[in-house]
Design a protein around this motif. Structure first.
Motif, PDB file in Angstrom:
ATOM      1  N   GLN A  55       0.853  -1.189   0.000  1.00 30.47           N
ATOM      2  CA  GLN A  55       0.000   0.000   0.000  1.00 30.47           C
ATOM      3  C   GLN A  55       0.889   1.238   0.000  1.00 30.47           C
ATOM      4  O   GLN A  55       1.840   1.331   0.773  1.00 30.47           O
ATOM      5  N   GLY A  56       0.589   2.166  -0.885  1.00 32.57           N
ATOM      6  CA  GLY A  56       1.333   3.415  -0.955  1.00 32.57           C
ATOM      7  C   GLY A  56       0.377   4.589  -0.869  1.00 32.57           C
ATOM      8  O   GLY A  56      -0.741   4.524  -1.382  1.00 32.57           O
ATOM      9  N   ALA A  57       0.803   5.655  -0.232  1.00 32.15           N
ATOM     10  CA  ALA A  57      -0.028   6.854  -0.095  1.00 32.15           C
ATOM     11  C   ALA A  57       0.849   8.090  -0.239  1.00 32.15           C
ATOM     12  O   ALA A  57       1.973   8.132   0.270  1.00 32.15           O
ATOM     13  N   PHE A  58       0.333   9.076  -0.947  1.00 30.85           N
ATOM     14  CA  PHE A  58       1.038  10.340  -1.130  1.00 30.85           C
ATOM     15  C   PHE A  58       0.099  11.468  -0.736  1.00 30.85           C
ATOM     16  O   PHE A  58      -1.069  11.480  -1.118  1.00 30.85           O
ATOM     17  N   THR A  59       0.595  12.409   0.047  1.00 29.74           N
ATOM     18  CA  THR A  59      -0.205  13.556   0.484  1.00 29.74           C
ATOM     19  C   THR A  59       0.552  14.831   0.162  1.00 29.74           C
ATOM     20  O   THR A  59       1.730  14.957   0.476  1.00 29.74           O
ATOM     21  N   TRP A  60      -0.151  15.749  -0.494  1.00 32.55           N
ATOM     22  CA  TRP A  60       0.382  17.082  -0.732  1.00 32.55           C
ATOM     23  C   TRP A  60      -0.472  18.037   0.070  1.00 32.55           C
ATOM     24  O   TRP A  60      -1.703  18.014  -0.027  1.00 32.55           O
ATOM     25  N   ALA A  61       0.153  18.884   0.881  1.00 32.85           N
ATOM     26  CA  ALA A  61      -0.611  19.765   1.756  1.00 32.85           C
ATOM     27  C   ALA A  61       0.115  21.093   1.942  1.00 32.85           C
ATOM     28  O   ALA A  61       1.316  21.204   1.705  1.00 32.85           O
ATOM     29  N   LYS A  62      -0.640  22.084   2.386  1.00 34.22           N
ATOM     30  CA  LYS A  62      -0.089  23.397   2.708  1.00 34.22           C
ATOM     31  C   LYS A  62      -0.809  23.885   3.953  1.00 34.22           C
ATOM     32  O   LYS A  62      -2.026  24.005   3.971  1.00 34.22           O
ATOM     33  N   THR A  63      -0.061  24.172   5.010  1.00 30.81           N
ATOM     34  CA  THR A  63      -0.641  24.602   6.265  1.00 30.81           C
ATOM     35  C   THR A  63      -0.348  26.087   6.483  1.00 30.81           C
ATOM     36  O   THR A  63       0.811  26.487   6.540  1.00 30.81           O
ATOM     37  N   LEU A  64      -1.411  26.865   6.585  1.00 29.17           N
ATOM     38  CA  LEU A  64      -1.281  28.291   6.852  1.00 29.17           C
ATOM     39  C   LEU A  64      -1.691  28.579   8.287  1.00 29.17           C
ATOM     40  O   LEU A  64      -2.514  27.877   8.857  1.00 29.17           O
ATOM     41  N   SER A  65      -1.122  29.636   8.857  1.00 27.34           N
ATOM     42  CA  SER A  65      -1.424  29.986  10.241  1.00 27.34           C
ATOM     43  C   SER A  65      -1.306  31.489  10.421  1.00 27.34           C
ATOM     44  O   SER A  65      -0.599  32.170   9.678  1.00 27.34           O
ATOM     45  N   ASP A  66      -1.988  31.994  11.430  1.00 26.57           N
ATOM     46  CA  ASP A  66      -1.814  33.395  11.795  1.00 26.57           C
ATOM     47  C   ASP A  66      -1.320  33.525  13.233  1.00 26.57           C
ATOM     48  O   ASP A  66      -1.329  34.599  13.806  1.00 26.57           O
ATOM     49  N   GLY A  67      -0.859  32.412  13.799  1.00 30.61           N
ATOM     50  CA  GLY A  67      -0.472  32.417  15.207  1.00 30.61           C
ATOM     51  C   GLY A  67       0.985  32.148  15.471  1.00 30.61           C
ATOM     52  O   GLY A  67       1.365  31.880  16.600  1.00 30.61           O
ATOM     53  N   ASN A  68       1.858  32.189  14.455  1.00 28.81           N
ATOM     54  CA  ASN A  68       3.276  31.928  14.684  1.00 28.81           C
ATOM     55  C   ASN A  68       3.960  33.163  15.231  1.00 28.81           C
ATOM     56  O   ASN A  68       3.936  34.228  14.624  1.00 28.81           O
ATOM     57  N   ILE A  69       4.589  33.024  16.366  1.00 32.23           N
ATOM     58  CA  ILE A  69       5.288  34.152  16.986  1.00 32.23           C
ATOM     59  C   ILE A  69       6.501  34.541  16.146  1.00 32.23           C
ATOM     60  O   ILE A  69       6.850  35.713  16.042  1.00 32.23           O
ATOM     61  N   ALA A  70       7.135  33.573  15.497  1.00 34.36           N
ATOM     62  CA  ALA A  70       8.335  33.855  14.710  1.00 34.36           C
ATOM     63  C   ALA A  70       8.038  34.757  13.509  1.00 34.36           C
ATOM     64  O   ALA A  70       8.934  35.404  12.984  1.00 34.36           O
ATOM     65  N   ALA A  71       6.794  34.830  13.062  1.00 36.38           N
ATOM     66  CA  ALA A  71       6.451  35.617  11.885  1.00 36.38           C
ATOM     67  C   ALA A  71       6.345  37.105  12.191  1.00 36.38           C
ATOM     68  O   ALA A  71       6.544  37.936  11.316  1.00 36.38           O
ATOM     69  N   GLY A  72       6.015  37.449  13.415  1.00 43.41           N
ATOM     70  CA  GLY A  72       5.770  38.858  13.728  1.00 43.41           C
ATOM     71  C   GLY A  72       6.609  39.363  14.879  1.00 43.41           C
ATOM     72  O   GLY A  72       7.676  38.835  15.184  1.00 43.41           O
ATOM     73  N   GLY A  73       6.099  40.395  15.510  1.00 44.49           N
ATOM     74  CA  GLY A  73       6.860  41.043  16.579  1.00 44.49           C
ATOM     75  C   GLY A  73       6.394  40.661  17.953  1.00 44.49           C
ATOM     76  O   GLY A  73       5.863  41.492  18.669  1.00 44.49           O
TER      77      GLY A  73
END
Length: 85
Positions: free
Chosen positions: A18-36
């Motif tokens: 059995q083989g499985a492939f997943t393509w995904a993109k996770t977006l967030s607005d809560g990452n501290i590293a992204a802002g100040g």
């Protein structure tokens, strides 16, 4: 956003793959590293913080297999009744 593909193939002599492939993109607005800091760039406009999540895993491929052992009831080896044959 997520897209998945899954394929199962049953082969001879109890072998299954059995083989499985997943393509995904996770977006967030809560990452501290992204802002100040913990409150972000603008506390009242969280859309300014939207971006890729630190937990984003864009592609995953998984391969699994099973093999049914050839002994026991209805099999080629040790198929007699009783504990010790």
């Amino acid at each position: 956003m997520r897209c998945r593909f899954k394929l199962t193939k049953r082969l001879s002599h109890g072998f299954t793959m059995q083989g499985a492939f997943t393509w995904a993109k996770t977006l967030s607005d809560g990452n501290i590293a992204a802002g100040g800091g913990p409150s972000g760039q603008d506390f009242y406009n969280r859309r300014l913080e939207k971006g890729l999540s630190t937990n984003d895993v864009p592609q995953i491929f998984v391969l699994a297999y099973t093999y049914e052992l050839p002994f026991g009831k209805g099999k080629t080896l040790l198929n007699r009744a009783g504990v010790a044959a």
